[in-house]
Design an enzyme around this catalytic site. Structure first.
Site, PDB file in Angstrom:
ATOM      1  N   LEU A 163       8.449  -9.021  -7.335  1.00 47.15           N
ATOM      2  CA  LEU A 163       7.761  -9.799  -6.293  1.00 47.15           C
ATOM      3  C   LEU A 163       8.093 -11.276  -6.555  1.00 47.15           C
ATOM      4  O   LEU A 163       7.300 -12.010  -7.151  1.00 47.15           O
ATOM      5  CB  LEU A 163       6.256  -9.525  -6.384  1.00 47.15           C
ATOM      6  CG  LEU A 163       5.425  -9.783  -5.147  1.00 47.15           C
ATOM      7  CD1 LEU A 163       5.881  -8.945  -3.963  1.00 47.15           C
ATOM      8  CD2 LEU A 163       3.947  -9.523  -5.427  1.00 47.15           C
ATOM      9  N   HIS A 164       9.291 -11.676  -6.105  1.00 47.40           N
ATOM     10  CA  HIS A 164       9.851 -12.969  -6.526  1.00 47.40           C
ATOM     11  C   HIS A 164       9.009 -14.187  -6.133  1.00 47.40           C
ATOM     12  O   HIS A 164       8.667 -15.022  -6.958  1.00 47.40           O
ATOM     13  CB  HIS A 164      11.237 -13.157  -5.894  1.00 47.40           C
ATOM     14  CG  HIS A 164      12.195 -12.039  -6.148  1.00 47.40           C
ATOM     15  ND1 HIS A 164      12.817 -11.865  -7.346  1.00 47.40           N
ATOM     16  CD2 HIS A 164      12.651 -11.039  -5.340  1.00 47.40           C
ATOM     17  CE1 HIS A 164      13.620 -10.824  -7.284  1.00 47.40           C
ATOM     18  NE2 HIS A 164      13.538 -10.300  -6.071  1.00 47.40           N
ATOM     19  N   ASP A 165       8.739 -14.314  -4.822  1.00 42.71           N
ATOM     20  CA  ASP A 165       8.305 -15.610  -4.303  1.00 42.71           C
ATOM     21  C   ASP A 165       6.926 -16.098  -4.770  1.00 42.71           C
ATOM     22  O   ASP A 165       6.736 -17.320  -4.925  1.00 42.71           O
ATOM     23  CB  ASP A 165       8.357 -15.594  -2.768  1.00 42.71           C
ATOM     24  CG  ASP A 165       9.791 -15.568  -2.250  1.00 42.71           C
ATOM     25  OD1 ASP A 165      10.704 -15.908  -3.014  1.00 42.71           O
ATOM     26  OD2 ASP A 165       9.997 -15.183  -1.075  1.00 42.71           O
TER      27      ASP A 165
END
Ligand code: BDR
Ligand code: CA
Length: 315
Positions: free
Chosen positions: A242-244
């Site tokens: 879940l990068h952002d």
């Protein structure tokens, strides 16, 4: 303390979670969209959908760049689908798009809100254009917290992470602009993974927003499982990064991270390395004065708890 933030994004499943976190912990001055995970019309609609989900109807949503400055147009539809937000039934957002130009909006908002952070979680096109338009904004803001690049591997190529690869010229200008930067690269964001249990936790909270976001994770994590070649019940255990949200947490919960100052430049011409973030890790060089803080590790367990709790508090 609630930081003032402008979110520049290309929603994108993980972008939606970043917007949700910012809605819980920050004062959002505006959301600007950029081409990336999908065409600009879609990322803009998706930004409006996210604004609806998190009760941000008073926050201006402004449409940004349709094309990157240096031209790598690939919308990674495998990860986010044609719409950029595949999975849940598509919604028609309510609320009007702000009709200002995104570059003017960014410049004006940075000028009039000294100390604000820019959270940049898509290609850096809008931010580069805003800095071109008024270089002094880099001294007005606290900094730019961004998801992009990597100290190790890429995802779109062996060397490059998607947001930087999509517009290396813009990234190069932003990294060299003299702004203070917090960089959440892939090697960091890959540590924050979600699986079927996370989707189930959101579903159980049982609000309209948490159910929608649970369905986003079903789709997004399903793609990660497919990539890993895992099928059946075991597939729910596969973690999807879940990068952002990391770029929001780096501002709101810095205690979750370790970091190091490094000089980082962007490869804008490499045959095999276009869009690579080249960090100078030579131990004998002194980088303590660098404006770029590279986030290196995150307490993922705590971070996930904070994200899940934010859905409960918003209930
Ligand atoms: C980045 O690319 C996009 O697909 C995600 O939203 C994230 O910002 C990860 O490489
Ligand atoms: Ca993104």
């Amino acid at each position: 303390m609630r930081h003032n933030v402008i979110i520049d994004c290309d929603p994108g499943h993980d972008d939606v979670f970043a917007i949700g976190l910012a809605a819980s912990f920050c004062n959002i001055l505006g959301i600007t969209s950029v081409v990336g995970n999908s065409i600009i019309e879609n990322t803009t609609t998706n930004a409006l959908i996210a604004a609806n989900l998190f009760d941000l109807q008073d926050v201006p949503v402004v449409m940004g760049a349709k094309y990157p400055l240096s031209g790598n147009i690939d919308h990674v539809t495998q990860a986010h689908g044609e719409s950029g937000l595949d999975g849940p039934i598509r919604r028609t957002p309510y609320g009007r798009l702000d009709d200002r130009d995104a570059v003017d909006f960014l410049v004006e908002t940075c000028r009039t809100n000294e100390g604000a952070w820019i959270v940049a979680i898509g290609p850096l096109t809008n931010i580069a254009l805003a800095i071109r338009a008024d270089r002094t904004i880099v001294n007005k803001i606290s900094g730019i917290s961004l998801m992009g690049g990597s100290l190790t591997h890429g995802n779109v190529t062996a060397a490059a992470e998607y947001n930087i690869w999509f517009d290396p010229q813009a990234a190069s200008e932003v990294f060299g602009s003299g702004a203070r930067i917090k960089m959440c690269g892939l090697d960091l964001t890959d540590q924050l993974t979600v699986n079927g249990k996370f989707a189930a936790d959101l579903m159980e909270i049982s609000t309209d927003t948490s159910r929608f976001c649970s369905e986003l994770i079903d789709y997004y994590q399903g793609y990660a499982a497919k990539m890993a070649g895992v099928t059946g019940p075991e597939s729910l255990l596969v973690g999807a990064p879940l990068h952002d949200p990391c770029a929001v947490l780096a501002i709101t919960h810095p205690e979750l991270f370790t970091s190091e100052r490094m000089d980082v430049i962007i490869e804008t011409t490499g045959i095999h390395t276009l869009g690579m973030t080249l960090a100078d890790t030579r131990p004998w060089e002194n980088h303590s004065e660098s404006l770029i803080e590279v986030m290196k590790s995150i307490n993922a367990k705590e971070a996930l708890q904070i994200i899940v709790n934010s859905f409960k508090v918003a209930k």
